[in-house]
Design a protein around this motif. Sequence first.
Motif, PDB file in Angstrom:
ATOM      1  N   PRO A  52     -58.794 118.730-142.486  1.00  0.00           N
ATOM      2  CA  PRO A  52     -58.095 117.955-143.508  1.00  0.00           C
ATOM      3  C   PRO A  52     -58.056 116.466-143.160  1.00  0.00           C
TER       4      PRO A  52
ATOM      5  N   GLN B 161     -53.673 115.321-144.347  1.00  0.00           N
ATOM      6  CA  GLN B 161     -52.557 116.037-143.748  1.00  0.00           C
ATOM      7  C   GLN B 161     -53.015 116.513-142.381  1.00  0.00           C
ATOM      8  N   ILE B 162     -52.074 117.029-141.623  1.00  0.00           N
ATOM      9  CA  ILE B 162     -52.404 117.405-140.254  1.00  0.00           C
ATOM     10  C   ILE B 162     -52.355 118.916-140.166  1.00  0.00           C
ATOM     11  N   SER B 163     -53.408 119.511-139.645  1.00  0.00           N
ATOM     12  CA  SER B 163     -53.377 120.960-139.517  1.00  0.00           C
ATOM     13  C   SER B 163     -52.556 121.326-138.280  1.00  0.00           C
ATOM     14  N   VAL B 164     -52.026 122.544-138.328  1.00  0.00           N
ATOM     15  CA  VAL B 164     -51.130 122.970-137.255  1.00  0.00           C
ATOM     16  C   VAL B 164     -51.851 122.942-135.908  1.00  0.00           C
TER      17      VAL B 164
ATOM     18  N   GLU C 243     -44.090 130.579-136.273  1.00  0.00           N
ATOM     19  CA  GLU C 243     -45.485 130.152-136.411  1.00  0.00           C
ATOM     20  C   GLU C 243     -46.348 131.211-137.071  1.00  0.00           C
TER      21      GLU C 243
ATOM     22  N   TYR D  10     -56.497 123.371-147.567  1.00  0.00           N
ATOM     23  CA  TYR D  10     -56.240 123.494-146.127  1.00  0.00           C
ATOM     24  C   TYR D  10     -55.018 124.350-145.822  1.00  0.00           C
TER      25      TYR D  10
ATOM     26  N   GLN E 135     -54.729 126.412-142.656  1.00  0.00           N
ATOM     27  CA  GLN E 135     -54.565 125.731-141.380  1.00  0.00           C
ATOM     28  C   GLN E 135     -53.133 125.254-141.143  1.00  0.00           C
ATOM     29  N   GLY E 136     -52.261 125.450-142.121  1.00  0.00           N
ATOM     30  CA  GLY E 136     -50.886 124.979-141.974  1.00  0.00           C
ATOM     31  C   GLY E 136     -50.830 123.474-142.140  1.00  0.00           C
ATOM     32  N   THR E 137     -49.611 122.957-142.330  1.00  0.00           N
ATOM     33  CA  THR E 137     -49.495 121.532-142.594  1.00  0.00           C
ATOM     34  C   THR E 137     -48.353 120.903-141.814  1.00  0.00           C
TER      35      THR E 137
ATOM     36  N   VAL F  72     -45.877 123.761-143.943  1.00  0.00           N
ATOM     37  CA  VAL F  72     -46.605 124.991-144.258  1.00  0.00           C
ATOM     38  C   VAL F  72     -47.022 125.651-142.954  1.00  0.00           C
ATOM     39  N   MET F  73     -46.717 126.923-142.866  1.00  0.00           N
ATOM     40  CA  MET F  73     -47.088 127.701-141.691  1.00  0.00           C
ATOM     41  C   MET F  73     -48.591 127.951-141.712  1.00  0.00           C
ATOM     42  N   ALA F  74     -49.233 127.913-140.568  1.00  0.00           N
ATOM     43  CA  ALA F  74     -50.658 128.252-140.538  1.00  0.00           C
ATOM     44  C   ALA F  74     -50.815 129.748-140.729  1.00  0.00           C
TER      45      ALA F  74
END
Lengths: 497, 904
Positions: free
Chosen positions: A29, A32-35, A163, B520, B523-525, B542-544
């Motif tokens: 992305p 936004q930032i991925s987990v 998580e 996305y 992949q979570g946010t 957002v949880m992955a």
Amino acid sequence: MKNIFKILIFLPVASFLIISCTEGLKLEPVSQISVGSYWKTENDANGVLYGMYSRFRNTTANRFFWGELRSNDFGPSVGGEPIEHGPLYRNTLNASSPLPTWLTMYTVIHDANLILKYVPGITFASEDNKNSILAQAYAMRAYCYFVMVRTWGGVPLVVEPTEGYSEKSQRERATVEEVFTLIKKDIQDAITLFPNNNYPNGRFVWSKPAANALKADIYLWTGKRLGGGNADFTAALNALNDIETSDITLLPTFSRVFDYDNKGNKEILFAVRYMDQESGECGPYDQSFIHPQAMPGSNQLDDSTKIVLSGGRGYTYLQVQPHIRSSFSWMDQRRNASFKEIYTYVPIYPSGEKTYYTAIQVKFDGTFVSGQRYWYDDYIIYRYGDVLLMKAEAKNALGQDPTEDINKLRQRAYGDYFPQFAFVNGTKEENDAAILKEWMLEKIFEGRYWWDLLRFGKAFELVPSLQDKVGQNHLLLFPIVQATLSIEPKVVQNPGY
Amino acid sequence: MPGSSPRIIIRGGTSINNPDGAAPLYIVDGVIRTNINNIDQSDIESIQVLKDAAATSIYGARASNGVVIIETKSGQSGKTQINYKYDFTISNNVEKYDFLDARNYIYFQRLGIYRSATWGNKPAQLAMLTGPTSAGTGNDLTNRTAYSVQYLSTENQYKLNEGWETMPDPLDSTKTIIFSNFDFQDVTYRTGITQNHTITASGGTDRATFSAGLGYMNSDGIVITTFYRRLTGHLNGEVKLNERLSFFGRVLYKNSHDNNPSAESTFGRSQGLPPTAKYKFEDGTYAPGQSSSLANNEYYLNTRVDKRIEDDLTMVAGAQLKILPGLTFDPQVSWWQTTIDSRNFQKAFWNGPTSYVVTRNASGAYSKYLQKQADAVFTYSKAFLNAHNLEAKLGFSYFDGYSTSLSASGRDAATDLIPTLNAAATPVSVSGAESEQVIYGYFGRINYNYKQKYLLSVNARYDGASNLGDNFKWGFFPGISVGWNLHKERFWSMLPENLLKLKLRGSYGVNGNISGLGAYTAQGTYAVGGRYGGFAVIQNTVMANNELQWEQSNTLDFGLDLGVFNNRINLMFDVYRRVTDNLLASMALPHSTGFSSTLTNLGSLENMGVEIEINASILPVTSELQWDASFNISTVSNKILKLPYNGVERNRIGGVEVWDEKARAYVWKGGLQEGGTMGDYYTYKYLGVYATDEEAANAPIDDLTPIADKKCYGGDINLADLDGDGRITTKDQVYAGNIYPDLTGGISSSLMYKNFSLFIRTDFTVGQTIFNYMRGSLIGQFQGDNGLSTELLRSWRKQGDVTDIPQFVYADQQVRNKIYRANGGNTFIYERGDFLAVREITLSYDLPKNLLQKVKISGLRINVTGNNLHYFTKFTGLNPEFGGRDYGRYPIPRNIIFGLNMTL
């Protein structure tokens, strides 16, 4: 032969198209930032730290519902009775009342849990900064559980960030004692980790003195409600004494503590920051004003009222109740700094008949943006007034003389009239009654009066809407609403609801 | 709204969260689109709807809600034809609320406020009776009050000469109230006029064909200030280089410009501004109404600018190469781009009569979606031994969708004259975002038939999508179908020729769907954009979920096609069962997780249905009068088969615990649960209205009544105490219908006689239940100051009255709460939404050719069409067509269209 040749020409074309390209399907992305890519640097920690405060700010209105409204200091006003208010100040709660759930509180806890899990693994330029972030997360988690345990009793204990969803995400409620064990451990960790006794700029985050105030608040509660007795009162008093060494003072003028242009003043330990263009308005306070539609004609109001009511926004839902208004002496400067009784002169000021209209809180009166009033006041969690009251309360509980602390507040409140209002040490019960009343006079509308009543065990005595419900002790806790029960099957309703 | 496209749902859709949102996949000239908003109807050559999975599985991913294939017009070889079309449409809103006039409004509102204040022991509320409210007497003739209601005095009695009226105060008959009466719906709506011009030229030779067209539409909506203007164009061409190779290209362009203010405040509320509100002040200026959300629309809508410009460009280029006899190669590339430019501006305005707002909020936004697609298909077809016919396809498809947006807002401009952001003195926010989705697909199909008698088709697609979890990006979607043309069998010749044709069909296929999945989400946010104390904040929103995978639906379909009397009567019959597994849906999480929900593969859903279509040419081919009729009907029902484990019985999500008379126990109903259906309503059971206090004396105590006195009285709604415990609690709720229809269909008929033709089309929906919130609100005054329903004229007023409408009380939800019920109402406001709509009647006339030839015109048709002419329904709200929960909607206009179609 010619045909085979043609097919050979097309084979490269076809193979170009038919390459297996799972790699091409892995997109990162941009906006936004991925987990998976988070929690690498100090910046990541700071981002989530302030994210935690921002989401804590979102819970203000709920915490006001839980901590203040049931004291019945407010009742319905000219604008009627919103269905989310009535059951609270009328104390007619049940599981189908439109009450806020605990979701927003657990969202803040989730943020704290993320910090506590990941920050230890990040390298910081300064170890102090790292410890300060961890300390703030511990203090926040302790505060959130402290709010919830006073609201519902035992709640599910979540100490790890969420998580992913699994069967383990369904939790039972812990006991009240288990919750307090965690709260006390967290607040002690926070106090130990804070690198110094200073207040960060603006005083809108947790600091060591603020954590000590929370600690005192917690131990006063367990001392009184859970039989912790003198050990707990002593712990509270020690925490409060630690605060005295920090940069804190009582402002000379009561009303200045709450002024928009005096945010983060030296009486504040921790207040939730509200700002134009950054947040919404400070939840409850716009509800106790006058909606433009309910505004009496301007020729029916005196000049001071006109000034108070300027700004063209707000709602007429919460009316300050008579038993609160009559508790304040006219010589108490906290009276005019806390509420205003609105009178109309019908048909015209000043010759008309003076008629009571409603009473509104003015402790938090916001500011003006483009000529309109907006309630961007900070929401106070702890200030020096709380420290003095808690000290008086702890001392009295321990059989010590609380006079000094109470009189500091009364000297400011009554000014020249102070001599006739000076506190005189009496029996423990008399002192307790005076201290609880002082909590109300000093701290009304600041979001904790209901909890003070509970801590002193005086709710059924002093809350008008509870006086005919003596014996219905389940009312001291909130019901767990249907919305929560229907998706958390392991959570059991509080008895009585 | 002007310019919006119809909602199409094929076979009930597959979404568990939002079945209404399960839009099919549109493929326009080979280009995948999510909607067809921007396609000019007159550019469409053909529409094909694919429903059964064997047909759609070659479209694999994203095809599980069905596929709609649209071809736009292309040229034909021959003489160049010029065609001109013109439509003139008059639109009117025929759906207005029946509001009480001012006199009755004041009567009910004043009594209602008085009751509310006294029953609820809320004396403070009595101030509304003397304040400047919609029925309060504190108004005056100045610009400081929104309403006209006041006591008659020497200063205001001259207004009687200007149409104001008087009435005795219903609370004190010694006093006289003076007021004005105005229906604000009248100034919200107007007659909408739409003009639509299209000119097309097409033609070509054996080697090259072309089609080019231009269209312009100008539509003024039925709500004041709304409009829609559209320019469309297309250019298609195809060139044959030689017998083996041809190229084609298509360009489709649209530009639209509209002004559409926020729908909710205008239609849900503002049209209900009480009739006692002032329309104009004494100085002749417009009165603003109560506030911007309960406004005099003629004032308020003219203080707003909500401008939107949309550009839509599609470019397609492709070729066809015949490599070998029977073997062809079809590559195609396309580029589809839409951009939306919008800006909003709120001029300085009176937000109600006392609050002059000079914030002048302004915002601007720009967004672009760019879709690149490349497809390449090899096709091989061959017939063997005059009996075996084979066609095989093999293809590859590449899809890349890219979105980007920018927006900004500001405020505090010094002037109304400049609506753009440069005038804003204070910047408020900026935002921008970018996202991308890539899908690869490989597909193949083999069609085989033996003498057109036995038909077999096998196809498969293998798709990979970038937005799925790392280990689940690829999905395999096979399909198979078989057919048997019985009339081609030798034994069929026993029947008279052409009497009966019969084909039996069967198919099974697997489709995918990821339409609800963000680029996305898996992949979570960690989201950005907010601030706390001036510090930028980051929040894990957002949880992955790296386990996210393709939603898969498996469809089994049996059908038959029957033709009777040389195909004068045709019947198509289908029955299907579709099971969707791994539903991509938002799952509610325990609140203690800190998240309200997460997107997950949620379980299995079954849809079953029957579809029947009959077409008939009723009169013989030889008859001068031709009469065709068609009828179609389809049923669909859904059942939830499996949900993720959550520890609850039947893994229920949501729902309510209610008394079940059969089980004699409390049972959780509604919500989503295994074995249940979606969309069930549960609510309190309305039994009538208590005629007298005595009758109500033994009524159950109502726990949902917020005031202290929870008893019932004459004039209250009688709600059923289902569990008989003497109290009305949330457990006293019953099934009140389902939000989705059981049956939908249509009947159409066309008559042709010489140059005249008459076409009639109707459609119907049966079995849906509508939660008519607006009805409840208009008899329960939920909003506080809103127009009231004329149903109150028959409401309970005194002991002994027998009626179905309860005694009026101001803000029902704050008093006895018999109607509002935590926004769930009671069965009185749950209504059957069955309807039959007369959708279209068209009468057209082709001018005689011989007459036209004299002026060198080859064809001229004129027609008049009526659209949305009438709804046969018992639904008491404005329109049953949208179903669901009716909180006030943009009305569906009735259109009268005059058309002209000329070919040179």
